[in-house]
Design an enzyme around this catalytic site. Structure first.
Site, PDB file in Angstrom:
ATOM      1  N   SER A 109       0.842  -1.201   0.000  1.00 11.12           N
ATOM      2  CA  SER A 109       0.000   0.000   0.000  1.00 11.12           C
ATOM      3  C   SER A 109       0.874   1.246   0.000  1.00 11.12           C
ATOM      4  CB  SER A 109      -0.878   0.010   1.250  1.00 11.12           C
ATOM      5  OG  SER A 109      -0.079   0.284   2.385  1.00 11.12           O
ATOM      6  N   LYS A 110       0.208   2.369  -0.214  1.00 11.64           N
ATOM      7  CA  LYS A 110       0.917   3.631  -0.202  1.00 11.64           C
ATOM      8  C   LYS A 110       1.553   3.874   1.163  1.00 11.64           C
ATOM      9  CE  LYS A 110      -0.280   8.485  -0.218  1.00 11.64           C
ATOM     10  NZ  LYS A 110       1.046   8.884   0.218  1.00 11.64           N
TER      11      LYS A 110
END
Ligand code: GLU
Length: 505
Positions: free
Chosen positions: A262-263
């Site tokens: 994920s970011k």
């Protein structure tokens, strides 16, 4: 399917910046199209206006331009199956929704969000399907007159796909083999909404894949749960013959290996998860990109290609052309690929080494100029030649190399303590006299003369070189000493030596 009929597509929804996993999906599609002499289509799936983010489509197009991944057809390019933006195809979909309705393969449902919520509270794990649809407000439980009257009256409705229970649905996946699910676990998915007169993702995706003659659907694992529904839709339309083959790619996992990348992982560990820097138009948050972080597009492509696929040999460095030859979709792994960002940096380092000094010098020159240094290009070239094997990014060069261009103004305390002995000033004074007499100030010109002097005086070579380095560099780093002095030239070398003797005593 003959080889030339290979047609694949990348079909992002413009809901934000393109995740690096999406880049890999597009890359694999590209490689597959190229190696089969097929076509690669760029389609924008923007039927969900609530999730539309301005600038996202442009961002996606620019990302692929930077990466050198080219489409043959699609948004911004054209082609005989256009338009390629789903929002420009809205007139097309209704006809297909009507086909399913008239054949009894879909039905109209009027249930309001409140009614659906009430059902969910009433029935545990409620799913709109063969077991529950007859308890709901839809065209299956109402007469035709009632249904028509409600539509006439302007009531909002959705069209739902009528899934037959008790079927085995087979998804033939190139990577995963025969994936079989029971139709009972599927719900009657919404295909169309009267409120915005737009199809949902599922319907538009299938209709467009069919109309655009897509032969292979290569996409992320997150779409695998939708695949049985897609197979059933193909069948409902009577398009079984031209059903594409599926390939669901493995997930990109967190560097630790558990869970989807994920970011937040990027923010936490300091690496980008987007190809280009992204400025969120709503929150104004800026997310870092591979391009702005100093990665070469070839390195990013190479790195991503090996996340989920490997050639079965030791080879790790591949140009795009080489990837086209070596890539094999059938050899992609089923299990997720750990995102090893340090490996990404290693790739960039390898590409620095593969580039000529000239290429790197042209990237480094603006940084040198920005630091207020005005030198001819060949000087930058020489420094790059001496130092490029030490960095992963061009931007790292300045900190390592600034002493070539700017004389030290102070001397690193620790190094002074360790390297500048009480006799150093005396030795450096002698050294400066030796150097002053040398006419050929190249590495080859200096080295034997200095070595002979060190030997004849029975000095310790380490003492000499360490103090010499401290004088020219200001600390204990840098390449070979004579490389540095040769680069600086006699005059500058002597100036720095005298300054050090004066300052450090
Ligand atoms: N619009 C979908 C996405 O955003 C496409 C999925 C597919 O390739 O079918 O990824």
């Amino acid at each position: 399917m003959t080889e030339n009929n290979v047609r694949v597509r990348f079909a992002p929804s413009p809901t934000g910046p393109l995740h690096i996993g999406g880049v890999r999906t597009a890359l694999y599609n590209y490689l597959f199209a190229r190696q089969n002499g097929g076509k690669f289509v760029f389609r924008i799936e923007d039927t969900d206006s609530n999730r539309f983010v301005p600038g996202a489509e442009e961002y996606i197009a620019e990302s692929f331009k930077w990466l050198g991944i080219k489409f043959d057809e699609g948004v911004g390019i054209g082609g005989e199956y256009g338009p390629y933006r789903q929002s420009e195809r809205r007139h097309i979909y209704k006809e297909y929704v009507d086909q399913l309705l008239s054949e009894g393969k879909a039905y109209i449902a009027f249930d309001t969000p409140q009614e659906l919520e009430a059902k969910r509270n009433e029935i545990e794990n409620f799913q709109y399907d063969a077991h529950t649809r007859m308890q709901m407000r839809n065209s299956l439980t109402m007469s035709k007159q009632e249904t028509d009257a409600l539509i006439e009256d302007g009531q909002q409705y959705v069209v739902r796909f009528k899934i037959e229970p008790g079927l085995d649905v087979h998804v033939n996946d190139i990577i995963r083999g025969d994936v079989c699910v029971k139709s009972n676990i599927l719900d009657d998915k919404v295909l169309y909404k009267s409120a915005d007169e737009l199809p949902t993702y599922h319907l538009a995706n299938i209709v467009d894949d069919h109309l655009m003659k897509i032969s292979h659907v290569i996409r992320g694992e997150e779409w695998l749960p939708s695949a049985p529904l897609h197979v059933l839709l193909y069948k409902a339309f009577g398009w079984e013959e031209s059903m594409p083959q599926f390939a669901h790619l493995p997930l990109l996992l967190k560097p630790e290996g558990k869970g989807k990348l994920s970011k937040r992982d990027g923010d936490r560990l300091g690496f980008p998860v987007f190809p280009l820097e992204w400025h969120d138009p709503k929150t104004e948050e800026v997310s870092s990109g591979y391009r702005e972080s100093g990665y070469f597009p070839e390195a990013v492509v190479n790195f991503l290609a090996l996340l989920g696929w490997n050639p079965g040999t030791e080879q790790e460095l591949f140009s795009l052309e080489e990837l086209v030859k070596a890539f094999d979709i059938a050899k992609c792994s089923k299990s997720g690929a750990k995102f090893d960002y340090q490996k990404g940096m290693w790739f960039n380092h390898e590409y620095i080494l593969r580039k000529t000094d000239d290429e790197i010098a042209h990237l480094f020159a603006p940084i040198v100029a920005n630091n207020g240094v005005d030198v001819p290009m060949e000087r930058v070239n020489t420094v790059v030649h001496l130092m490029k094997d030490r960095v992963s990014f061009v931007k790292e060069l300045w900190d390592l190399c600034s002493f070539f261009f700017i004389a030290p103004t102070k001397y690193d305390e620790k190094t002074v303590k360790k390297r500048w002995k009480e006799y150093s000033a005396q030795q450096m004074t002698e050294l400066s006299q030796i150097l002053a007499d040398i006419t050929d100030f190249s590495v080859e010109g200096q080295e034997p003369i200095v070595m002979k002097w060190v030997e004849s005086k029975e000095y310790k070579l380490g003492d000499i070189m360490n103090a010499f380095r401290l004088a020219l560099v200001g600390e204990g780093k840098g390449p070979g000493m004579f490389d540095i002095s040769a680069f600086l030239g006699k005059e500058e070398t002597l100036r720095r030596l005298h300054k050090a003797i004066e300052t450090l005593g």
